[in-house]
Design a protein around this motif. Structure first.
Motif, PDB file in Angstrom:
ATOM      1  N   TYR B  46       0.823  -1.216   0.000  1.00  0.00           N
ATOM      2  CA  TYR B  46       0.000   0.000   0.000  1.00  0.00           C
ATOM      3  C   TYR B  46       0.857   1.265   0.000  1.00  0.00           C
ATOM      4  CZ  TYR B  46      -4.592  -2.118   0.163  1.00  0.00           C
ATOM      5  OH  TYR B  46      -5.741  -2.785  -0.181  1.00  0.00           O
ATOM      6  N   ARG B  47       2.083   1.135   0.495  1.00  0.00           N
ATOM      7  CA  ARG B  47       2.962   2.314   0.459  1.00  0.00           C
ATOM      8  C   ARG B  47       3.471   2.568  -0.961  1.00  0.00           C
ATOM      9  NH1 ARG B  47       5.836   4.151   4.864  1.00  0.00           N
ATOM     10  NH2 ARG B  47       6.385   5.791   3.395  1.00  0.00           N
ATOM     11  N   VAL B  48       3.841   1.517  -1.691  1.00  0.00           N
ATOM     12  CA  VAL B  48       4.483   1.716  -2.996  1.00  0.00           C
ATOM     13  C   VAL B  48       3.547   1.464  -4.181  1.00  0.00           C
ATOM     14  CG1 VAL B  48       6.747   1.166  -2.047  1.00  0.00           C
ATOM     15  CG2 VAL B  48       5.453  -0.639  -3.153  1.00  0.00           C
ATOM     16  N   GLY B  49       2.487   0.662  -3.960  1.00  0.00           N
ATOM     17  CA  GLY B  49       1.474   0.486  -4.994  1.00  0.00           C
ATOM     18  C   GLY B  49       1.841  -0.454  -6.123  1.00  0.00           C
ATOM     19  N   SER B  50       2.904  -1.194  -5.988  1.00  0.00           N
ATOM     20  CA  SER B  50       3.278  -2.115  -7.066  1.00  0.00           C
ATOM     21  C   SER B  50       3.704  -3.449  -6.457  1.00  0.00           C
ATOM     22  CB  SER B  50       4.418  -1.494  -7.881  1.00  0.00           C
ATOM     23  OG  SER B  50       5.435  -2.417  -8.141  1.00  0.00           O
TER      24      SER B  50
END
Lengths: 83, 198
Positions: B46-50
């Motif tokens: 959820y922090r980086v989205g990938s």
């Protein structure tokens, strides 16, 4: 906080919290990734550093120089005493 | 809760896993890995989205934890909190490096299903989620961390305070400020999203 925001502001934040609860749901990591990482962690590879021949050569030369200097110093010290 | 593992006549469970792992017991560390990997992955995802970056950083977190497990001292800080701190630091490094390279586009940041196959309502919800997650990632790092620990892990302010190394009161105050700035970011993104293309 409530005084600063007023009722409308508090309702807006409540709505935002509801959306966060709805959208931030746990995801399942790829099982293959989990298994691969587990294997890497439970069987850490051993790294062996080889000492090169060159390094050993430097050590021999350094040891020889130190010994030579020590012998010269001992001889000169001995001859100085005799004089 | 996971079943205790029995290895070489030592039963590894929640109570002794950390102590055994600190002494270099690999099986105990593997037990801790299995207990924590999904939550650490989720936090990072959820922090980086990938997915790719989340897997890469998650792997680094556990390798780092494994290499430095001897430095872990309990002192009232749960093992998971220690992992979250490592995850937070490595994610911060990732942000620093990524920002140096380029601004990542929204499409690159989110692994969403193909929207053409979804009913209209689902597409709207996806867009809303999309904007909300993007708004979260625009917040300062400590605020992102706080919001994810609260909503993803459902942690209390006291538990978050331990992870973030702050007081419970400071977390409560930061939480309200985070919500206010998140609402601003979301409204900004939402407004620009709704503007028709020229």
């Amino acid at each position: 906080m409530e005084q600063e925001l007023g009722q409308a502001g508090m309702n807006a934040l409540k709505g935002l919290e509801d959306r966060l609860s709805r959208f931030i749901q746990p995801v399942n990591p790829d099982p293959e990734f989990i298994d691969t990482l587990r294997t890497k962690i439970s069987h850490p590879s051993t790294v062996i550093l080889e000492t090169g021949k060159r390094r050993m050569g430097f050590l021999v030369i350094a040891a020889g120089l130190v010994t030579g200097v020590l012998v010269v110093w001992l001889l000169s010290h001995h001859s100085a005493k005799e004089d | 809760m996971k079943k205790p593992q029995q290895v070489n006549a030592i039963v590894i469970d929640d109570t002794n896993a950390v102590n055994l792992a600190v002494t270099g017991n690999t099986e105990a560390f593997t037990y801790l890995y299995e207990q924590n990997v999904a939550r650490i992955y989720n936090y990072i995802f959820y922090r980086v989205g990938s997915e790719v970056d989340a897997e890469d950083i998650t792997a680094r977190v556990f390798h780092k934890a494994f290499d430095h497990i001897d430095r872990y001292e309990e002192k009232g800080i749960p093992f998971s909190a220690w992992l979250y701190r490592i995850a937070h630091n490595l994610t911060a490094n990732w942000y620093r490096d990524t920002r140096r390279k380029k601004e990542v586009s929204l499409e690159d940041q989110l692994d969403l299903p193909h929207q053409g196959d979804l009913p209209e309502r689902a597409v709207e919800q996806n867009q809303e989620k999309d904007l909300l997650l993007k708004a979260i990632r625009r917040l300062p790092q400590d605020r992102q961390q706080l919001i994810l620990l609260k909503f993803l892990e459902d942690l209390s302010n006291a538990e978050i305070a331990i992870i973030m190394g702050r007081t419970e009161g400071a977390i409560k105050s930061l939480y309200h400020r985070s919500l206010l700035s998140l609402r601003e970011e979301f409204d900004t993104l939402d407004t620009s999203h709704q503007q028709p293309e020229l």
